[in-house]
Design an enzyme around this catalytic site. Structure first.
Site, short mmCIF file in Angstrom:
data_model
loop_
_atom_site.label_atom_id
_atom_site.label_comp_id
_atom_site.label_asym_id
_atom_site.label_seq_id
_atom_site.Cartn_x
_atom_site.Cartn_y
_atom_site.Cartn_z
N ASN A 131 -1.56 -0.19 7.25
CA ASN A 131 -0.97 -1.48 7.63
C ASN A 131 -0.20 -2.13 6.49
OD1 ASN A 131 -3.10 -2.17 6.03
ND2 ASN A 131 -4.26 -3.25 7.60
N HIS A 191 -1.78 -5.56 1.39
CA HIS A 191 -2.99 -6.34 1.14
C HIS A 191 -2.60 -7.73 0.66
CE1 HIS A 191 -6.89 -7.63 -0.42
NE2 HIS A 191 -6.21 -8.11 -1.44
N ARG A 202 -1.03 -14.56 4.31
CA ARG A 202 -1.84 -13.91 5.37
C ARG A 202 -1.14 -14.03 6.73
NH1 ARG A 202 -6.22 -10.57 4.26
NH2 ARG A 202 -7.06 -11.21 6.27
N THR A 233 -5.05 -7.51 11.00
CA THR A 233 -5.39 -6.26 10.31
C THR A 233 -4.80 -5.04 11.02
OG1 THR A 233 -7.42 -7.23 9.44
CG2 THR A 233 -7.32 -4.83 9.52
N LYS A 260 0.83 -1.20 0.00
CA LYS A 260 0.00 0.00 0.00
C LYS A 260 0.87 1.26 0.00
CE LYS A 260 -3.83 -2.40 2.38
NZ LYS A 260 -4.56 -2.53 3.68
N PHE A 272 -15.05 2.43 7.90
CA PHE A 272 -13.70 2.73 7.41
C PHE A 272 -13.59 2.70 5.88
CE2 PHE A 272 -13.85 -1.84 8.34
CZ PHE A 272 -13.39 -2.38 7.15
N TYR A 295 -12.44 -3.25 -2.89
CA TYR A 295 -12.90 -3.33 -1.50
C TYR A 295 -14.43 -3.31 -1.40
CZ TYR A 295 -8.16 -2.86 0.43
OH TYR A 295 -6.85 -3.07 0.79
N GLU A 298 -8.91 -11.41 -7.77
CA GLU A 298 -8.03 -10.23 -7.64
C GLU A 298 -6.91 -10.28 -8.67
OE1 GLU A 298 -6.93 -10.08 -3.51
OE2 GLU A 298 -8.97 -9.55 -2.89
N ARG A 309 3.15 -6.70 9.49
CA ARG A 309 2.47 -5.63 10.23
C ARG A 309 2.95 -5.57 11.67
NH1 ARG A 309 -3.48 -7.17 7.77
NH2 ARG A 309 -3.42 -5.87 5.88
N1 UDP Z 1 -9.32 -0.98 7.85
C1 UDP Z 1 -9.49 0.21 8.55
N2 UDP Z 1 -10.19 0.17 9.74
C2 UDP Z 1 -10.73 -0.98 10.24
C3 UDP Z 1 -10.57 -2.18 9.51
C4 UDP Z 1 -9.85 -2.15 8.32
O1 UDP Z 1 -9.05 1.26 8.11
O2 UDP Z 1 -11.35 -0.95 11.31
C5 UDP Z 1 -8.56 -0.95 6.58
C6 UDP Z 1 -7.18 -1.60 6.70
O3 UDP Z 1 -6.27 -0.88 5.88
C7 UDP Z 1 -7.43 -2.99 6.17
C8 UDP Z 1 -8.44 -2.71 5.06
O4 UDP Z 1 -9.26 -1.69 5.60
O5 UDP Z 1 -6.24 -3.60 5.68
C9 UDP Z 1 -9.28 -3.88 4.65
O6 UDP Z 1 -9.88 -4.44 5.81
P1 UDP Z 1 -9.88 -6.02 6.05
O7 UDP Z 1 -10.79 -6.30 7.19
O8 UDP Z 1 -10.16 -6.71 4.76
O9 UDP Z 1 -8.37 -6.29 6.55
P2 UDP Z 1 -7.16 -7.13 5.91
O10 UDP Z 1 -7.78 -8.27 5.11
O11 UDP Z 1 -6.37 -6.15 5.07
O12 UDP Z 1 -6.37 -7.59 7.08
MG MG Z 2 -9.31 -8.23 3.68
#
Ligand code: UDP
Ligand code: MG
Length: 158
Positions: free
Chosen positions: A114, A117, A87, A93, A11, A59, A51, A128, A104
């Protein structure tokens, strides 16, 4: 476990904090093969689609602003159980909840910024990869480079 492909992008904060090499290096050292790699700025409509499952979350709008705020580095990685292993290497996250040793966990504190992705299922990886890359942008390596990553002496990598 099967050999899988997964979609990763670094990112804008990873690019701005000069962590691109550090993060790619972790995947290379793990044994993943990079099948495709490019740097680009994602359009707002593309990020909204990527997304889409988060539409309506509190968010979602700041997430779209974040991911469109600068260039990203996108790649396709291939390896055994790649979706889950990537992952796990990413961490949780939220940076504060991610264990040391994860990307992270080592480099992020934010709930939003973070760094990375990674696809969350084999099905989303297929979707994707198709959204980010044309089929001819993925290379195929000779498999002899894998001889010391997996036991390749049988019918499938172990
Ligand atoms: N995010 C955020 N606030 C939250 C949860 C997620 O800003 O409370 C952002 C964060 O950058 C995250 C992205 O939204 O990576 C996508 O969320 P997801 O739950 O899919 O997390 P990931 O799969 O990236 O761990
Ligand atoms: Mg996700």
């Amino acid at each position: 476990m099967p050999i899988e492909k997964t979609l990763v992008f670094l990112k804008p904060d990873a690019v701005q904090r000069a962590l691109v090499g550090e993060i790619i290096s972790r995947f290379e050292r793990k044994g993943f093969r990079i099948l495709a790699l490019k740097m680009l700025e994602l359009s707002e409509s593309f990020v909204r689609e990527h997304y889409a499952t988060h539409r309506g979350e509190h968010f979602y709008e700041p997430l779209v602003r974040y991911v469109t705020s600068g260039p990203v580095v996108v790649m396709v990685l291939e390896g055994k159980n790649a979706v889950q292993v990537v992952r796990d290497m990413m961490g949780e996250t939220f940076g504060t909840e991610s264990p040391p040793g994860s990307i992270r966990g080592d480099f992020a504190l934010s709930d939003r910024y973070n760094l990375i992705h990674g696809s969350d299922s084999v099905q989303s990886a297929v979707e994707e990869i198709g959204r980010f890359f044309r089929p001819d942008e993925l290379v195929s390596h000779p498999t002899d480079g894998l001889r010391w990553v997996y036991d390749m002496t049988g019918t499938e990598p172990v």
